[in-house]
Design a protein around this motif. Structure first.
Motif, mmCIF file in Angstrom:
data_model
loop_
_atom_site.group_PDB
_atom_site.id
_atom_site.type_symbol
_atom_site.label_atom_id
_atom_site.label_comp_id
_atom_site.label_asym_id
_atom_site.label_seq_id
_atom_site.Cartn_x
_atom_site.Cartn_y
_atom_site.Cartn_z
ATOM 1 N N THR A 1 0.850 -1.180 0.000
ATOM 2 C CA THR A 1 0.000 0.000 0.000
ATOM 3 C C THR A 1 0.889 1.233 0.000
ATOM 4 O OG1 THR A 1 -1.772 -1.123 1.192
ATOM 5 C CG2 THR A 1 -1.762 1.277 1.248
ATOM 6 N N SER A 2 0.616 2.156 -0.901
ATOM 7 C CA SER A 2 1.436 3.358 -1.014
ATOM 8 C C SER A 2 0.692 4.578 -0.494
ATOM 9 C CB SER A 2 1.841 3.601 -2.472
ATOM 10 O OG SER A 2 2.723 2.607 -2.925
ATOM 11 N N ARG A 3 1.425 5.424 0.203
ATOM 12 C CA ARG A 3 0.877 6.712 0.643
ATOM 13 C C ARG A 3 1.677 7.802 -0.048
ATOM 14 N NH1 ARG A 3 1.714 9.807 5.618
ATOM 15 N NH2 ARG A 3 2.949 8.067 6.417
ATOM 16 N N LEU A 4 0.980 8.602 -0.842
ATOM 17 C CA LEU A 4 1.643 9.684 -1.573
ATOM 18 C C LEU A 4 1.889 10.844 -0.621
ATOM 19 C CD1 LEU A 4 2.646 10.500 -4.397
ATOM 20 C CD2 LEU A 4 0.376 11.460 -4.824
ATOM 21 N N LEU A 5 3.153 11.092 -0.318
ATOM 22 C CA LEU A 5 3.521 12.144 0.629
ATOM 23 C C LEU A 5 3.630 13.503 -0.048
ATOM 24 C CD1 LEU A 5 6.309 10.260 2.644
ATOM 25 C CD2 LEU A 5 3.852 10.356 3.112
ATOM 26 N N GLU A 6 4.143 13.513 -1.267
ATOM 27 C CA GLU A 6 4.325 14.762 -2.004
ATOM 28 C C GLU A 6 4.212 14.478 -3.503
ATOM 29 O OE1 GLU A 6 8.126 16.546 -1.206
ATOM 30 O OE2 GLU A 6 8.137 15.856 0.868
ATOM 31 N N HIS A 7 3.754 15.466 -4.258
ATOM 32 C CA HIS A 7 3.869 15.382 -5.715
ATOM 33 C C HIS A 7 3.726 16.780 -6.296
ATOM 34 C CE1 HIS A 7 -0.408 15.840 -7.076
ATOM 35 N NE2 HIS A 7 -0.655 15.422 -5.853
ATOM 36 N N GLY A 8 4.443 17.021 -7.383
ATOM 37 C CA GLY A 8 4.430 18.337 -8.017
ATOM 38 C C GLY A 8 5.752 18.609 -8.711
ATOM 39 N N PRO A 9 5.864 19.760 -9.385
ATOM 40 C CA PRO A 9 7.103 20.091 -10.101
ATOM 41 C C PRO A 9 8.279 20.249 -9.141
ATOM 42 C CG PRO A 9 5.277 21.517 -10.757
ATOM 43 C CD PRO A 9 4.826 20.790 -9.530
ATOM 44 N N VAL A 10 9.428 19.713 -9.543
ATOM 45 C CA VAL A 10 10.657 19.859 -8.756
ATOM 46 C C VAL A 10 11.811 20.115 -9.714
ATOM 47 C CG1 VAL A 10 9.884 18.361 -6.867
ATOM 48 C CG2 VAL A 10 11.120 17.368 -8.802
ATOM 49 N N PRO A 11 12.846 20.843 -9.271
ATOM 50 C CA PRO A 11 14.021 21.032 -10.130
ATOM 51 C C PRO A 11 14.693 19.696 -10.416
ATOM 52 C CG PRO A 11 14.034 22.544 -8.251
ATOM 53 C CD PRO A 11 12.963 21.538 -7.974
ATOM 54 N N VAL A 12 15.262 19.564 -11.596
ATOM 55 C CA VAL A 12 16.003 18.350 -11.931
ATOM 56 C C VAL A 12 17.254 18.289 -11.064
ATOM 57 C CG1 VAL A 12 17.274 17.127 -13.729
ATOM 58 C CG2 VAL A 12 15.160 18.336 -14.300
ATOM 59 N N PRO A 13 17.423 17.241 -10.234
ATOM 60 C CA PRO A 13 18.644 17.140 -9.428
ATOM 61 C C PRO A 13 19.874 17.104 -10.329
ATOM 62 C CG PRO A 13 16.986 15.571 -8.675
ATOM 63 C CD PRO A 13 16.495 16.136 -9.972
ATOM 64 N N PRO A 14 20.946 17.775 -9.959
ATOM 65 C CA PRO A 14 22.145 17.817 -10.818
ATOM 66 C C PRO A 14 22.629 16.437 -11.231
ATOM 67 C CG PRO A 14 22.346 19.378 -9.013
ATOM 68 C CD PRO A 14 21.107 18.579 -8.737
ATOM 69 N N GLU A 15 22.547 15.457 -10.319
ATOM 70 C CA GLU A 15 23.054 14.125 -10.642
ATOM 71 C C GLU A 15 22.168 13.375 -11.642
ATOM 72 O OE1 GLU A 15 20.596 13.600 -6.829
ATOM 73 O OE2 GLU A 15 21.894 15.114 -7.770
ATOM 74 N N LEU A 16 20.961 13.930 -11.906
ATOM 75 C CA LEU A 16 20.049 13.281 -12.855
ATOM 76 C C LEU A 16 19.915 14.076 -14.155
ATOM 77 C CD1 LEU A 16 17.121 12.109 -10.529
ATOM 78 C CD2 LEU A 16 19.251 10.934 -11.111
ATOM 79 N N ALA A 17 20.696 15.149 -14.307
ATOM 80 C CA ALA A 17 20.579 16.012 -15.484
ATOM 81 C C ALA A 17 20.815 15.247 -16.782
ATOM 82 C CB ALA A 17 21.557 17.174 -15.372
ATOM 83 N N GLU A 18 21.682 14.239 -16.739
ATOM 84 C CA GLU A 18 21.975 13.482 -17.961
ATOM 85 C C GLU A 18 20.760 12.722 -18.479
ATOM 86 O OE1 GLU A 18 24.240 9.716 -17.425
ATOM 87 O OE2 GLU A 18 24.424 10.381 -15.333
ATOM 88 N N PHE A 19 19.807 12.410 -17.579
ATOM 89 C CA PHE A 19 18.629 11.657 -17.987
ATOM 90 C C PHE A 19 17.511 12.563 -18.517
ATOM 91 C CE2 PHE A 19 20.525 9.106 -14.480
ATOM 92 C CZ PHE A 19 20.935 8.029 -15.256
ATOM 93 N N PHE A 20 17.577 13.847 -18.189
ATOM 94 C CA PHE A 20 16.543 14.792 -18.612
ATOM 95 C C PHE A 20 17.175 15.999 -19.304
ATOM 96 C CE2 PHE A 20 14.825 12.725 -14.717
ATOM 97 C CZ PHE A 20 13.738 12.074 -15.298
#
Length: 249
Positions: free
Chosen positions: A107-126
């Protein structure tokens, strides 16, 4: 008696058929609704559903029986174990259904959702994006309510626009992407490493600070080769293990 209805499956001939069938059926079992029947269809009916031989189906069912997810009774049939343990070890052979199965049954509880800045370590994927859609979920065992893992997803905005956050309460993100909104997934890359629980993770998972956890990173690509989801999941080290099996061609 009405029997349990498993999900459909598109078979990949590069992987063992029994393994793909077992993982697809495992995902269906762990992701079933509480009111779903416990009795499985017959071996013949399941073999016809998946388009495999009865021998292949029998091997897939044996795998699930060994794991403790089902029990088989002569003349009565095959039944899902109501007390089947969630978060059991999963053998990953490169199947998307294996990923779905590993994420199901919680069972999942959604704690947060919405626009967020792309983390620097994930920039290569986006590439070219400054923001993505962020989803933070706490997943718990359905029966005990015990927290088992903490997931953080970074989803491409074009894809996230089609996601209903309510679907994430009972379905893994991979299943929502593939089966609910129709993303054609080409591959998922997985990385698992040991880490020590930071204060936030320790609080959410109810484990001691600096206790060992499993940190999973999964990158999901669509058929064009675009990364559509990058997932970070912190698993309680006392509840999960990962086994990767490499079969020679």
């Amino acid at each position: 008696m009405t029997t349990f209805a498993p999900d459909s499956l598109a078979l990949n001939r590069k992987l063992p058929l029994w393994y793909q069938v077992s993982q697809s059926l495992r995902a269906s079992i762990l992701g079933r609704s509480p009111e779903a029947p416990l009795r499985l269809p017959t071996e013949d009916a399941l073999a016809a559903h998946y388009g495999v031989s009865v021998l292949t189906m029998r091997q897939a069912l044996k795998e699930l029986e060994t794991e403790g997810l089902i029990s088989r009774h002569r003349r009565r049939g095959t039944f899902i174990e109501p007390s089947a343990r969630r978060g059991a070890p999963v053998r990953l052979l490169g199947s998307v259904d294996a990923i779905v199965a590993q994420q199901s049954g919680m069972t999942s509880r959604l704690l947060e959702h919405g626009p967020v800045p792309v983390p620097p370590e994930l920039a290569e994927f986006f590439p070219g994006l400054r923001e993505v859609a962020g989803y933070v979920r706490l997943r718990s065992d359905e029966e005990s309510g015990e927290p088992t893992n903490h997931a953080r997803n970074y989803v491409h905005p074009e894809v996230a626009a089609r996601i209903d956050p309510a679907d994430l309460a009972h379905r893994p993100m991979t299943k929502v992407l593939r089966d609910t909104i129709g993303v054609r997934i080409s591959r998922i890359t997985d990385t698992v490493e040991a880490r020590l629980a930071d204060p936030e993770t320790a609080r959410l998972l109810r484990v001691p600070l600096l206790s060992p956890i499993l940190h999973y990173t999964g990158v999901t690509y669509d058929e064009s080769g675009r990364a559509v989801d990058v997932t970070h999941i912190h698993y309680r080290g006392d509840r999960f293990s990962f086994t990767v099996t490499l079969d020679a061609d």
